[in-house]
Design an enzyme around this catalytic site. Structure first.
Site, PDB file in Angstrom:
ATOM      1  N   ASN A  37      54.326  44.115  36.665  1.00  0.00           N
ATOM      2  CA  ASN A  37      54.780  43.095  35.536  1.00  0.00           C
ATOM      3  C   ASN A  37      54.298  44.002  34.253  1.00  0.00           C
ATOM      4  O   ASN A  37      54.457  43.428  32.989  1.00  0.00           O
ATOM      5  CB  ASN A  37      54.252  41.978  35.488  1.00  0.00           C
ATOM      6  CG  ASN A  37      52.698  41.763  35.398  1.00  0.00           C
ATOM      7  OD1 ASN A  37      51.988  42.854  35.380  1.00  0.00           O
ATOM      8  ND2 ASN A  37      51.759  40.588  35.546  1.00  0.00           N
ATOM      9  N   LEU A  82      48.821  46.206  45.118  1.00  0.00           N
ATOM     10  CA  LEU A  82      47.595  46.590  44.251  1.00  0.00           C
ATOM     11  C   LEU A  82      47.774  45.750  42.961  1.00  0.00           C
ATOM     12  O   LEU A  82      47.463  46.127  41.892  1.00  0.00           O
ATOM     13  CB  LEU A  82      47.521  47.927  43.836  1.00  0.00           C
ATOM     14  CG  LEU A  82      47.399  49.129  44.961  1.00  0.00           C
ATOM     15  CD1 LEU A  82      48.450  49.449  45.833  1.00  0.00           C
ATOM     16  CD2 LEU A  82      46.644  50.352  44.304  1.00  0.00           C
ATOM     17  N   TYR A 154      38.922  36.232  39.844  1.00  0.00           N
ATOM     18  CA  TYR A 154      39.314  37.430  40.579  1.00  0.00           C
ATOM     19  C   TYR A 154      38.659  37.354  42.007  1.00  0.00           C
ATOM     20  O   TYR A 154      39.478  37.591  43.173  1.00  0.00           O
ATOM     21  CB  TYR A 154      38.680  38.424  39.770  1.00  0.00           C
ATOM     22  CG  TYR A 154      39.184  39.781  40.258  1.00  0.00           C
ATOM     23  CD1 TYR A 154      40.321  40.552  40.242  1.00  0.00           C
ATOM     24  CD2 TYR A 154      38.307  40.747  40.914  1.00  0.00           C
ATOM     25  CE1 TYR A 154      40.635  41.665  40.672  1.00  0.00           C
ATOM     26  CE2 TYR A 154      38.330  42.017  41.344  1.00  0.00           C
ATOM     27  CZ  TYR A 154      39.825  42.384  41.248  1.00  0.00           C
ATOM     28  OH  TYR A 154      40.232  43.850  41.605  1.00  0.00           O
TER      29      TYR A 154
END
Ligand code: UDP
Length: 346
Positions: A37, A82, A154
């Site tokens: 993105n 990833l 995260y």
């Protein structure tokens, strides 16, 4: 005729580690489809790959439904995930998106693996160990994560992604591998990424203040990117029968002050050390136990810190030279908001 594993999807392939992985896979003769993105990736990383005939880039966010161009393909043999900002200041900009990237995005890629029969590798993180009480960290250690803190989007996102990947594997829905990556550095890092190696190197190169968070006694273990990519490919191609995560990282441990000394010595100059507050939940110590990777993959890092820092320093020095000669101050400020004043003053 290509065999299945020759078509590889790399989500997050324009990022720091992803771009090196795409390059290594192309060198092995794979056809590489990269989706990204471009949230934290650099155009420059993509430019080095886009000339390759076997490389396709699709701008897409894995939180959204995957592009038809990917869903239509039935020949994807390997999927590397990833895709996620990995630097604390970056992944905290939009914590909801960080969580969704790890949960919704990983689910979309796992479903694609199920449909295509592709093998799936999740890049998880040493952050699943939180601020660890066990040292060094072995894969069996279950971690000490603050699920309500600013790093949770995260840490907990990656923990959920691991849980989902292992459930897909247990249910026979996908063939999965899970790597837990420890701190990694090298060329193609974003100069303003916010992590310690890029921050300190760029600060030293511009003569800006060297920012040490806290007293600098906290430790990290730094793995050069080529070693990390080698570990990821070995894990993907390994014949692991057990559903086990694998630590990948360099077990040489340094305090942040020791790292700063090394960087100042490498650059040969540098500004003052300036202490700033330690971010909340910043892990005190981190060092991987890599026995599993050694045994199962025959892998261990080869590049010592001094050598890796030299390559990374040259990379950032070149980036800055290009920026200065381009005299494009708007671009400079966008890339280096913290160090732009020092660059402009030169
Ligand atoms: N750090 C620092 N100065 C900086 C950036 C980071 O002292 O300019 C510290 C940070 O507080 C942490 C360590 O360096 O203790 C590694 O931080 P980084 O953001 O690179 O990665 P982390 O391992 O915390 O995810």
């Amino acid at each position: 005729m290509k065999s299945g594993q020759d078509v590889v999807l790399v989500a997050g392939g324009a990022g720091f580690i992803g771009s090196h992985l795409c390059r290594a896979l192309l060198e092995r003769g794979a056809e590489v489809i990269c989706i990204d993105n471009l949230q934290t990736a650099r155009d420059a990383n993509l430019r080095t790959l886009e000339g390759e005939r076997a490389f396709t880039f699709l701008r897409a966010d894995i939180v959204d439904p995957l592009p038809d161009a990917i869903l239509r393909r039935r020949d994807i043999g390997r999927i590397y995930n990833l895709a996620c900002a990995a630097s604390p200041p970056q992944y905290q900009v939009d914590p909801e998106h960080t969580m969704l990237t790890n949960v919704v995005g990983t689910d979309r890629l796992l479903r694609l693996a199920e449909q295509t029969g592709a093998r799936f590798l999740l890049t998880s993180t040493s952050e699943v160990y939180g601020d660890p009480e066990a040292h060094p960290q072995r894969e069996e250690y279950r971690g000490w994560v603050n699920c309500t803190g600013p790093r949770a989007c995260y840490d907990e996102g990656k923990r959920a992604a691991e849980a989902m990947a292992f459930d897909f594997a247990r249910l026979g829905r996908a063939d999965v591998r899970v790597a837990r990556l420890f701190n990694t550095y090298g060329p193609n890092m974003h100069p303003d990424d916010g992590r310690v190696v890029s921050n300190l190197l760029c600060q030293a190169l511009t003569g800006a203040d060297i920012t040490i968070f806290g007293d600098g006694s906290q430790t990290r273990s730094f793995c050069y990117v080529s070693d990390m990519v080698d570990g990821l490919i070995r894990l993907m191609e390994s014949d692991m029968r057990d559903l086990l995560p694998v630590n990948l990282g360099n077990p040489e441990e340094y305090t942040i002050l020791q790292l700063a000394e090394r960087i100042i010595a490498e650059v040969g100059a540098g500004g003052q050390l300036v202490h700033q507050p330690l971010p909340q939940d910043d892990p005190r110590r981190r060092r991987p136990d890599i026995s599993r990777a050694q045994t199962v993959l025959g892998w261990e890092p080869r590049v010592p810190l001094a050598e890796g820092l030299k390559h990374t320093c040259l990379y950032f020095a070149q980036q800055m030279k290009d920026l200065r000669s381009s005299a494009d101050h708007k671009r400079t400020s966008a890339l280096f908001p913290h160090i732009a004043p020092a660059l402009a003053a030169e």
